[in-house]
Design a protein around this motif. Structure first.
Motif, short mmCIF file in Angstrom:
data_model
loop_
_atom_site.label_atom_id
_atom_site.label_comp_id
_atom_site.label_asym_id
_atom_site.label_seq_id
_atom_site.Cartn_x
_atom_site.Cartn_y
_atom_site.Cartn_z
N ARG A 60 0.85 -1.19 0.00
CA ARG A 60 0.00 0.00 0.00
C ARG A 60 0.88 1.25 0.00
O ARG A 60 1.89 1.30 0.69
CB ARG A 60 -0.91 0.00 1.23
N ASP A 90 -4.23 0.59 -2.61
CA ASP A 90 -3.95 -0.83 -2.38
C ASP A 90 -3.79 -1.49 -3.75
O ASP A 90 -4.78 -1.74 -4.44
CB ASP A 90 -5.09 -1.47 -1.61
N ASP A 97 -8.49 4.60 -1.53
CA ASP A 97 -9.30 5.29 -0.53
C ASP A 97 -8.82 6.73 -0.45
O ASP A 97 -7.61 7.00 -0.47
CB ASP A 97 -9.17 4.62 0.84
N GLN A 305 -8.01 2.50 9.97
CA GLN A 305 -7.64 1.10 9.81
C GLN A 305 -8.86 0.24 9.44
O GLN A 305 -8.77 -0.67 8.61
CB GLN A 305 -6.99 0.57 11.09
N GLU A 306 -9.98 0.54 10.06
CA GLU A 306 -11.22 -0.20 9.75
C GLU A 306 -11.60 -0.04 8.28
O GLU A 306 -11.95 -1.02 7.61
CB GLU A 306 -12.36 0.30 10.64
N LYS A 307 -11.51 1.18 7.76
CA LYS A 307 -11.89 1.42 6.37
C LYS A 307 -10.90 0.80 5.39
O LYS A 307 -11.30 0.26 4.36
CB LYS A 307 -12.00 2.94 6.12
N LEU A 308 -9.62 0.86 5.72
CA LEU A 308 -8.62 0.28 4.83
C LEU A 308 -8.72 -1.24 4.76
O LEU A 308 -8.44 -1.85 3.73
CB LEU A 308 -7.21 0.69 5.26
N GLN A 309 -9.15 -1.86 5.85
CA GLN A 309 -9.27 -3.31 5.88
C GLN A 309 -10.47 -3.82 5.10
O GLN A 309 -10.58 -5.02 4.85
CB GLN A 309 -9.34 -3.80 7.33
N LEU A 310 -11.36 -2.92 4.69
CA LEU A 310 -12.51 -3.33 3.89
C LEU A 310 -12.09 -3.94 2.57
O LEU A 310 -12.79 -4.77 2.01
CB LEU A 310 -13.43 -2.13 3.63
N SER A 311 -10.92 -3.52 2.06
CA SER A 311 -10.46 -4.02 0.77
C SER A 311 -9.80 -5.39 0.88
O SER A 311 -9.62 -6.07 -0.13
CB SER A 311 -9.46 -3.03 0.15
N GLN A 312 -9.45 -5.80 2.10
CA GLN A 312 -8.73 -7.06 2.24
C GLN A 312 -9.53 -8.29 1.81
O GLN A 312 -9.00 -9.17 1.14
CB GLN A 312 -8.25 -7.22 3.69
N GLU A 316 -8.25 -11.06 -0.88
CA GLU A 316 -8.17 -12.48 -0.59
C GLU A 316 -8.99 -13.27 -1.57
O GLU A 316 -8.60 -14.34 -2.04
CB GLU A 316 -8.68 -12.74 0.84
#
Length: 326
Positions: A60, A90, A97, A305-312, A316
């Motif tokens: 990122r 990302d 984002d 961090q919560e918003k960035l993890q939405l793309s994980q 995957e």
């Protein structure tokens, strides 16, 4: 048959030549905007592109976007940032984002005490602005892009304007510059040229002030990103880059710029994450140094961090699908 072979060969040569021309144009643009086009001040070039760790194209990357107001100022004077956005890309999830930072956010500016976040660039140039934003967001930020009012207008004009729905009539008489930056927009769907687009993103003279102003900025940036991927705009890319070069400044290396440009063609521009920092409910208003917003930094960083993890999950899923196909 011989004619078809010759025609095919000519097409291959033409495509290769066009690719080389576009690649050279982008590389030259990346080289030129590493010059002090916007801010000619010692602190504006403290970290050269060559000193930043090369981006591998997989991790990122976070880029601080700053629009500065240089009206009536010399290039050797550090201007206050009129708008600040943090672009977080990302490359695995092919997602970006965009975080708008309210300019009245009252934060610690390293080495200078507490002040509005948009004054960081005045105290120490883009270097200090990046350090301040990094400390506030909890994200590593070591790349920036700066433009000013005129640069923004030239960019929008160079791509042929941006189609956008203006949600209401907007009028404001600017007491400076003899009306050059007055705002007069009509409600409705329309194609905004550079001057009108600048009016749209600057307007904040309503009940919600800077909150809706940053929302409009994100809305226009998303529309611009989507348009930049269109076939017509890509064909015009060399002339667009030449047009905006004098108004843009960055510390992103030429090679990283090429990687970002290639990645940009594959990013999902239809549903980007767009957020305000600090979010509603994560700050309190104060008159400590004029009207400022005092954020709950821990809450803000957890929100990011919560918003960035939405793309994980998307990333995957892509990897799992690729593994199944292999």
């Amino acid at each position: 048959m011989r004619f078809l072979k010759r025609l095919l060969l000519l097409l291959i040569v033409a495509v290769a030549a066009a690719g080389g021309y576009y690649g050279y144009s982008l590389y030259q643009f990346a080289e030129d905007i590493q010059q002090p086009n916007v801010i000619d001040h010692p602190s504006a070039g403290a970290t050269k592109a060559a000193e930043i760790p090369a981006w591998d194209g997989k991790e990122r990357v976070n880029i601080l976007l700053m629009g500065v107001d240089r009206r009536g100022m010399h290039s050797s004077t550090l201007p206050r940032s009129d708008s600040m956005m943090l672009l977080s890309i990302d490359p695995v999830a092919k997602r970006y984002d965009l975080f708008s930072i309210l300019r009245d956010t009252y934060v610690e500016i390293p080495g200078h005490g507490h002040a509005r976040i948009n004054s960081a660039i005045v105290e120490g140039g883009p270097e200090l602005a990046m350090e301040t934003v990094s400390q506030f967001t909890g994200l590593p930020v070591n790349r920036y892009v700066i433009t000013d009012f005129e640069g923004f207008k030239h960019l929008i004009d160079a791509v042929g304007g941006v189609e956008l729905y203006v949600e209401k009539n907007m009028r404001y008489r600017d007491p400076t510059d003899k009306g050059v930056y007055d705002i007069d927009l009509k409600k409705g769907l329309q194609r905004l040229d550079g001057s009108k687009a600048l009016q749209y993103v600057r307007f904040r003279h309503d009940a919600t002030s800077d909150y809706t102003r940053t929302e409009r900025q994100r809305k226009l940036m998303a529309a611009l990103a989507d348009q930049m991927k269109s076939g017509t705009t890509l064909i015009q890319l060399p002339s667009i880059l030449k047009e905006i070069t004098p108004y843009v400044q960055t510390n992103i290396s030429s090679m990283d710029m090429l990687k970002l440009a290639s990645l940009g063609l594959t990013l999902n521009t239809q549903q980007p994450g767009q957020y305000q920092l600090p979010p509603m409910g994560m700050f309190r208003e104060s008159n400590r140094a004029g009207a400022v917003l005092i954020p709950d930094v821990e809450q803000v960083q957890a929100f990011i961090q919560e918003k960035l993890q939405l793309s994980q999950p998307e990333a995957e899923s892509d990897r799992e699908t690729s593994g199944t196909q292999n």
